[in-house]
Design a protein around this motif. Structure first.
Motif, short mmCIF file in Angstrom:
data_model
loop_
_atom_site.label_atom_id
_atom_site.label_comp_id
_atom_site.label_asym_id
_atom_site.label_seq_id
_atom_site.Cartn_x
_atom_site.Cartn_y
_atom_site.Cartn_z
N LYS A 49 0.84 -1.21 0.00
CA LYS A 49 0.00 0.00 0.00
C LYS A 49 0.87 1.25 0.00
O LYS A 49 0.61 2.20 -0.73
CB LYS A 49 -0.95 0.03 1.19
N ALA A 50 1.91 1.26 0.82
CA ALA A 50 2.80 2.41 0.91
C ALA A 50 3.50 2.69 -0.43
O ALA A 50 3.71 3.84 -0.79
CB ALA A 50 3.84 2.20 2.00
N GLN A 51 3.80 1.64 -1.17
CA GLN A 51 4.51 1.81 -2.43
C GLN A 51 3.58 2.20 -3.58
O GLN A 51 4.00 2.92 -4.48
CB GLN A 51 5.23 0.51 -2.81
N ILE A 52 2.35 1.71 -3.56
CA ILE A 52 1.46 1.89 -4.71
C ILE A 52 0.35 2.91 -4.47
O ILE A 52 0.02 3.69 -5.36
CB ILE A 52 0.86 0.53 -5.13
N LEU A 53 -0.20 2.92 -3.27
CA LEU A 53 -1.34 3.80 -2.97
C LEU A 53 -1.08 4.63 -1.71
O LEU A 53 -1.89 4.64 -0.78
CB LEU A 53 -2.61 2.95 -2.78
N PRO A 54 0.03 5.36 -1.66
CA PRO A 54 0.41 6.03 -0.41
C PRO A 54 -0.55 7.14 0.02
O PRO A 54 -0.61 7.45 1.20
CB PRO A 54 1.80 6.59 -0.73
N TYR A 55 -1.29 7.71 -0.89
CA TYR A 55 -2.15 8.84 -0.55
C TYR A 55 -3.62 8.47 -0.41
O TYR A 55 -4.46 9.34 -0.22
CB TYR A 55 -1.99 9.95 -1.59
N GLU A 56 -3.93 7.18 -0.51
CA GLU A 56 -5.32 6.72 -0.42
C GLU A 56 -5.61 6.24 1.00
O GLU A 56 -4.95 5.34 1.50
CB GLU A 56 -5.58 5.59 -1.42
N ASP A 57 -6.60 6.86 1.63
CA ASP A 57 -7.01 6.45 2.97
C ASP A 57 -8.10 5.39 2.88
O ASP A 57 -8.88 5.36 1.94
CB ASP A 57 -7.54 7.65 3.76
N GLY A 58 -8.16 4.55 3.89
CA GLY A 58 -9.24 3.58 4.00
C GLY A 58 -9.19 2.45 2.99
O GLY A 58 -10.21 1.82 2.72
N ILE A 59 -8.03 2.18 2.44
CA ILE A 59 -7.89 1.10 1.46
C ILE A 59 -7.48 -0.18 2.18
O ILE A 59 -6.52 -0.19 2.95
CB ILE A 59 -6.81 1.45 0.40
N ASN A 60 -8.21 -1.25 1.92
CA ASN A 60 -7.88 -2.56 2.48
C ASN A 60 -7.08 -3.33 1.42
O ASN A 60 -7.63 -4.07 0.61
CB ASN A 60 -9.16 -3.32 2.85
N THR A 61 -5.78 -3.12 1.44
CA THR A 61 -4.89 -3.73 0.45
C THR A 61 -4.97 -5.24 0.49
O THR A 61 -4.97 -5.90 -0.55
CB THR A 61 -3.44 -3.27 0.68
N GLU A 62 -5.07 -5.80 1.68
CA GLU A 62 -5.15 -7.25 1.81
C GLU A 62 -6.38 -7.79 1.09
O GLU A 62 -6.30 -8.80 0.38
CB GLU A 62 -5.16 -7.63 3.28
N GLN A 63 -7.52 -7.13 1.23
CA GLN A 63 -8.74 -7.57 0.56
C GLN A 63 -8.62 -7.44 -0.96
O GLN A 63 -9.04 -8.31 -1.71
CB GLN A 63 -9.96 -6.78 1.05
N LEU A 64 -8.02 -6.35 -1.42
CA LEU A 64 -7.85 -6.16 -2.86
C LEU A 64 -6.95 -7.25 -3.44
O LEU A 64 -7.22 -7.77 -4.53
CB LEU A 64 -7.27 -4.77 -3.15
N ILE A 65 -5.90 -7.59 -2.72
CA ILE A 65 -5.00 -8.67 -3.17
C ILE A 65 -5.74 -10.00 -3.17
O ILE A 65 -5.59 -10.80 -4.10
CB ILE A 65 -3.73 -8.69 -2.30
N ASN A 66 -6.57 -10.22 -2.16
CA ASN A 66 -7.37 -11.45 -2.13
C ASN A 66 -8.33 -11.51 -3.32
O ASN A 66 -8.54 -12.58 -3.90
CB ASN A 66 -8.14 -11.57 -0.81
#
Length: 99
Positions: A49-66
């Motif tokens: 998340k820090a590398q790809i979407l650093p300025y997006e709040d409330g993102i569930n990176t784990e769910q998106l990857i799933n």
């Protein structure tokens, strides 16, 4: 280190990808930029998340990857207790340098 990658026009018309949210599709493209030349990277949702979407709040990176895994765009695997991601068909669609 982030790397330059290519997006083919067919990406936007992929019906399986259309089942994933727009931010999930953006994350998928971002994964290409941090993957190695084989399309592999360490699975660390917080770092991704820090590398790809650093300025997006409330993102569930784990769910998106799933979601990406559920639709067969990536595959998670483990080596020596460390988790990794393999981007399926990466080498078919990208021509990365090996350095």
């Amino acid at each position: 280190m982030a790397r330059a990658r290519n997006i083919k026009p067919g990406f936007f018309l992929n019906t399986d990808l259309s089942e994933i949210s727009a931010i999930g599709r953006l994350l998928f493209i971002g994964l290409w930029t941090i993957a190695d030349y084989r399309g592999c990277l360490q699975y660390n949702p917080k770092k991704i998340k820090a590398q790809i979407l650093p300025y997006e709040d409330g993102i569930n990176t784990e769910q998106l990857i799933n979601d990406l895994e559920r639709y067969g765009f990536i595959r998670k695997y483990i080596i020596d207790d460390d988790e990794y991601i393999k981007i399926v068909n990466f080498e078919k669609h990208q021509s990365p340098h090996k350095n």
